[in-house]
Design a protein around this motif. Structure first.
Motif, PDB file in Angstrom:
ATOM      1  N   THR A 301      12.470  32.923  30.092  1.00  0.00           N
ATOM      2  CA  THR A 301      12.533  32.685  28.649  1.00  0.00           C
ATOM      3  C   THR A 301      13.592  33.531  27.971  1.00  0.00           C
ATOM      4  N   ARG A 302      14.375  34.260  28.742  1.00  0.00           N
ATOM      5  CA  ARG A 302      15.340  35.214  28.184  1.00  0.00           C
ATOM      6  C   ARG A 302      16.763  34.719  28.406  1.00  0.00           C
ATOM      7  N   PRO A 303      17.532  34.514  27.322  1.00  0.00           N
ATOM      8  CA  PRO A 303      18.960  34.198  27.491  1.00  0.00           C
ATOM      9  C   PRO A 303      19.756  35.472  27.753  1.00  0.00           C
ATOM     10  N   ILE A 304      20.611  35.447  28.748  1.00  0.00           N
ATOM     11  CA  ILE A 304      21.419  36.605  29.128  1.00  0.00           C
ATOM     12  C   ILE A 304      22.888  36.201  29.110  1.00  0.00           C
ATOM     13  N   LEU A 305      23.686  36.964  28.386  1.00  0.00           N
ATOM     14  CA  LEU A 305      25.125  36.740  28.354  1.00  0.00           C
ATOM     15  C   LEU A 305      25.774  37.532  29.479  1.00  0.00           C
ATOM     16  N   ALA A 306      26.595  36.855  30.252  1.00  0.00           N
ATOM     17  CA  ALA A 306      27.233  37.485  31.402  1.00  0.00           C
ATOM     18  C   ALA A 306      28.716  37.153  31.393  1.00  0.00           C
ATOM     19  N   GLU A 307      29.500  38.045  31.961  1.00  0.00           N
ATOM     20  CA  GLU A 307      30.954  37.866  32.043  1.00  0.00           C
ATOM     21  C   GLU A 307      31.329  37.311  33.401  1.00  0.00           C
ATOM     22  N   ILE A 308      32.059  36.199  33.385  1.00  0.00           N
ATOM     23  CA  ILE A 308      32.568  35.579  34.606  1.00  0.00           C
ATOM     24  C   ILE A 308      34.054  35.893  34.714  1.00  0.00           C
ATOM     25  N   GLN A 309      34.474  36.456  35.826  1.00  0.00           N
ATOM     26  CA  GLN A 309      35.876  36.763  36.053  1.00  0.00           C
ATOM     27  C   GLN A 309      36.426  35.860  37.143  1.00  0.00           C
ATOM     28  N   GLY A 310      37.527  35.185  36.833  1.00  0.00           N
ATOM     29  CA  GLY A 310      38.205  34.332  37.797  1.00  0.00           C
ATOM     30  C   GLY A 310      39.620  34.814  38.047  1.00  0.00           C
ATOM     31  N   LEU A 311      40.064  34.670  39.270  1.00  0.00           N
ATOM     32  CA  LEU A 311      41.412  35.101  39.633  1.00  0.00           C
ATOM     33  C   LEU A 311      42.048  34.034  40.514  1.00  0.00           C
ATOM     34  N   ALA A 312      43.197  33.547  40.107  1.00  0.00           N
ATOM     35  CA  ALA A 312      43.978  32.585  40.890  1.00  0.00           C
ATOM     36  C   ALA A 312      45.324  33.217  41.198  1.00  0.00           C
ATOM     37  N   ALA A 313      45.621  33.395  42.484  1.00  0.00           N
ATOM     38  CA  ALA A 313      46.862  34.045  42.906  1.00  0.00           C
ATOM     39  C   ALA A 313      47.519  33.214  43.998  1.00  0.00           C
ATOM     40  N   ASN A 314      48.830  33.289  44.077  1.00  0.00           N
ATOM     41  CA  ASN A 314      49.559  32.536  45.090  1.00  0.00           C
ATOM     42  C   ASN A 314      49.140  32.974  46.483  1.00  0.00           C
ATOM     43  N   SER A 315      48.890  32.012  47.335  1.00  0.00           N
ATOM     44  CA  SER A 315      48.417  32.295  48.689  1.00  0.00           C
ATOM     45  C   SER A 315      49.595  32.614  49.595  1.00  0.00           C
ATOM     46  N   GLY A 316      49.434  33.651  50.401  1.00  0.00           N
ATOM     47  CA  GLY A 316      50.478  34.015  51.344  1.00  0.00           C
ATOM     48  C   GLY A 316      50.266  33.426  52.717  1.00  0.00           C
ATOM     49  N   PHE A 317      49.228  32.607  52.869  1.00  0.00           N
ATOM     50  CA  PHE A 317      48.915  32.021  54.170  1.00  0.00           C
ATOM     51  C   PHE A 317      48.845  30.500  54.026  1.00  0.00           C
ATOM     52  N   GLY A 318      48.685  29.829  55.128  1.00  0.00           N
ATOM     53  CA  GLY A 318      48.626  28.371  55.095  1.00  0.00           C
ATOM     54  C   GLY A 318      47.380  27.846  54.419  1.00  0.00           C
ATOM     55  N   ASN A 319      46.261  28.488  54.670  1.00  0.00           N
ATOM     56  CA  ASN A 319      45.010  28.067  54.057  1.00  0.00           C
ATOM     57  C   ASN A 319      44.659  29.011  52.918  1.00  0.00           C
ATOM     58  N   PRO A 320      44.528  28.499  51.705  1.00  0.00           N
ATOM     59  CA  PRO A 320      44.169  29.378  50.585  1.00  0.00           C
ATOM     60  C   PRO A 320      42.767  29.942  50.747  1.00  0.00           C
ATOM     61  N   ARG A 321      42.581  31.137  50.254  1.00  0.00           N
ATOM     62  CA  ARG A 321      41.302  31.829  50.414  1.00  0.00           C
ATOM     63  C   ARG A 321      40.415  31.606  49.201  1.00  0.00           C
ATOM     64  N   ALA A 348      45.737  24.068  45.403  1.00  0.00           N
ATOM     65  CA  ALA A 348      45.954  23.842  46.835  1.00  0.00           C
ATOM     66  C   ALA A 348      46.677  25.008  47.500  1.00  0.00           C
ATOM     67  N   ASN A 349      47.600  25.639  46.790  1.00  0.00           N
ATOM     68  CA  ASN A 349      48.362  26.760  47.349  1.00  0.00           C
ATOM     69  C   ASN A 349      48.004  28.081  46.666  1.00  0.00           C
ATOM     70  N   THR A 350      46.786  28.142  46.161  1.00  0.00           N
ATOM     71  CA  THR A 350      46.373  29.298  45.376  1.00  0.00           C
ATOM     72  C   THR A 350      45.057  29.857  45.896  1.00  0.00           C
ATOM     73  N   ASP A 351      45.004  31.161  46.073  1.00  0.00           N
ATOM     74  CA  ASP A 351      43.736  31.830  46.379  1.00  0.00           C
ATOM     75  C   ASP A 351      42.893  31.875  45.108  1.00  0.00           C
ATOM     76  N   ALA A 352      41.599  31.661  45.245  1.00  0.00           N
ATOM     77  CA  ALA A 352      40.701  31.634  44.084  1.00  0.00           C
ATOM     78  C   ALA A 352      39.533  32.575  44.337  1.00  0.00           C
ATOM     79  N   TYR A 353      39.244  33.410  43.342  1.00  0.00           N
ATOM     80  CA  TYR A 353      38.148  34.374  43.437  1.00  0.00           C
ATOM     81  C   TYR A 353      37.299  34.286  42.165  1.00  0.00           C
ATOM     82  N   ILE A 354      35.983  34.420  42.342  1.00  0.00           N
ATOM     83  CA  ILE A 354      35.041  34.428  41.224  1.00  0.00           C
ATOM     84  C   ILE A 354      34.137  35.651  41.373  1.00  0.00           C
ATOM     85  N   ASN A 355      33.939  36.368  40.263  1.00  0.00           N
ATOM     86  CA  ASN A 355      33.075  37.543  40.277  1.00  0.00           C
ATOM     87  C   ASN A 355      32.212  37.549  39.010  1.00  0.00           C
TER      88      ASN A 355
END
Length: 458
Positions: A301-321, A348-355
């Motif tokens: 029953t409790r609404p909680i505000l949270a911060e989502i951090q996303g990071l998209a960076a150019n991938s240095g390998f063939g398969n993005p992480r 497609a050519n970008t590493d993606a991270y979510i925290n």
């Protein structure tokens, strides 16, 4: 005639029984499935034992519930998770990583409740001197709190029947053992049978018993899954030991909701309640930085505000992480696929991270839109306004689906000073008539991801 007992080993897969243990079951060929069980061998006991009297069924409308009694722990976050307090005669299981604060929380609870109740704290891991030193550090001192260091379950249950305390804490179930079983303490059979004996003791004497359990390397309760079926409530203590915040979550609760959470902060004097988790999770939020977005999630029953951090960076390998912390990895991959197919944002050519900041774990679908917006913001390097909050579920067609409890989410955001809210179009239509008149927050309804991105730019 005395009843004799013997130990048998039963395969949990096919039910094959043997008087000795096998690493490989002779019946089905599975490895490490033979578990020890205690069986009676006196056939005369079964035939000569008197049958219990037959019980009569009762209409559910005639059953009286006024005698249900709950013990308040004076720890509001713990009472919230338990559904209002500890129910008399219940069996509660609390698990968590080593050093997360399980014993600290229970010792503080015992200190609060010992003013009016007699409490027995049974420890199989620490000596009485160690418990006293920890109690002194936490400021726990009461004449009604009794300490008992023992690992034999029969001795413990006999002590409970003799002293009749109002509350019992067992720390921990992995150290308890039955002499009739040859297996070592902490094994599947020992944990199951010891829990069964504590359950019978709690129900017969109408005394609540709280059991501490370890977790395995996967984070689940150590021992058989039937352990969670036996008890009345299962609580998980989550959080990183390197961080000061802890989250108490109910996984099973026969006397309350399973969606509630309690938030604590580890300080020098033990655990301190966090009455406003949203303010805690948003503290130190960076400003004018791309890839950070605030969302509103419902925990019970409790609404909680949270911060989502996303990071998209150019991938240095063939398969993005791809990597997600505090959010489902597969759900993140689905959102990225929707962004590429339906909205024209290519990773497609970008590493993606979510925290998820603060060690919070968010599984609610309403977080989808904030994850998508944070990834787009990082990909385009466009900061999200600090007064903006976003929530909504992302569908496979790129549409933004409505979510429940939208009013509570918006109210919490307005209370913390947010002036704009991007939400699903269906929720906007339901709320705009009432909210636009008296709330100091602007609602923006969006139907798809592209509309949400344009709303941020406007």
């Amino acid at each position: 005639m005395a009843v004799k007992s013997r130990n048998v080993y039963v395969c949990e897969q096919c039910g094959y029984e043997s008087v000795k243990w096998y690493g490989k079951c002779p019946g089905c060929g599975q490895w490490n499935t033979m578990n020890e069980e205690l069986r009676t061998t006196d056939s005369q006991q079964k035939t000569s034992a008197p049958r219990p009297p037959l019980s009569k069924s009762q209409s559910i409308s005639e059953i009286n519930t006024h005698d249900e009694h709950r013990y308040r722990t004076d720890i509001h976050e713990l009472d919230r998770v338990l559904g209002g307090g500890v129910v008399k005669g219940s069996l509660v299981l609390i698990g968590g990583d080593p050093g997360i604060g399980k014993s600290t929380l229970l010792l503080q609870m015992c200190s609060n409740m010992a003013d009016e109740m007699k409490i027995l704290y049974v420890s199989g891991e620490e000596s009485k001197r160690q418990l006293k030193l920890r109690a002194m550090r936490l400021g726990v001192d009461s004449d009604n709190l009794f300490v008992f260091t023992e690992t034999d379950v029969e001795t413990i249950t006999d002590t409970i029947r003799m002293e009749k305390p109002d509350l019992v804490v067992i720390d921990s179930i992995q150290t308890m053992s039955l002499n009739q079983l040859n297996s070592s303490p902490g094994s599947i059979t020992q944990v199951r049978e010891c829990t069964n004996m504590f359950m019978r003791c709690a129900k017969s004497l109408d005394i609540p018993i709280i059991i501490v359990s370890h977790v395995n390397k996967d984070g689940a309760i150590a021992g058989p899954k039937v352990l969670e079926h036996i008890v009345d409530a299962v609580l998980y203590f989550e959080g990183d030991r390197q961080m000061s915040y802890r989250i108490l979550r109910a996984i099973k609760n026969r006397f309350g909701s399973t969606n509630e959470i309690g938030v604590f902060e580890m300080v020098n004097k033990g655990l301190k309640e966090v009455e406003n988790p949203s303010l805690m999770l948003l503290s130190g939020r960076p400003k004018n930085v791309s890839g950070t977005c605030v969302t509103s999630a419902m925990e019970g029953t409790r609404p909680i505000l949270a911060e989502i951090q996303g990071l998209a960076a150019n991938s240095g390998f063939g398969n993005p992480r791809r990597m997600a912390t505090g959010f489902d990895y597969n759900r993140m991959a689905l959102i990225i696929a929707v962004l590429e197919k339906r909205a024209g944002f290519f990773f497609a050519n970008t590493d993606a991270y979510i925290n998820v900041v603060g060690g919070l774990r968010l599984d609610e679908p309403s977080v989808d839109l904030a994850v998508a917006i944070s990834l787009i913001s990082s990909l385009k390097d466009i900061p999200i306004p600090e007064n903006l909050i976003v929530f909504g579920e992302v569908g496979l067609a790129g549409e933004i689906r409505s979510v429940s409890h939208a009013e509570e989410r918006v109210l919490e955001a307005a209370r913390l000073g947010f002036t704009r809210c991007i939400l699903p179009l269906h929720n906007y239509r339901a709320l705009s008539k009432n909210f636009a008149e008296y709330q100091n927050i602007k609602l923006v309804g969006v139907g798809n991801i592209r509309d949400a991105y344009n709303a941020i730019l406007s």
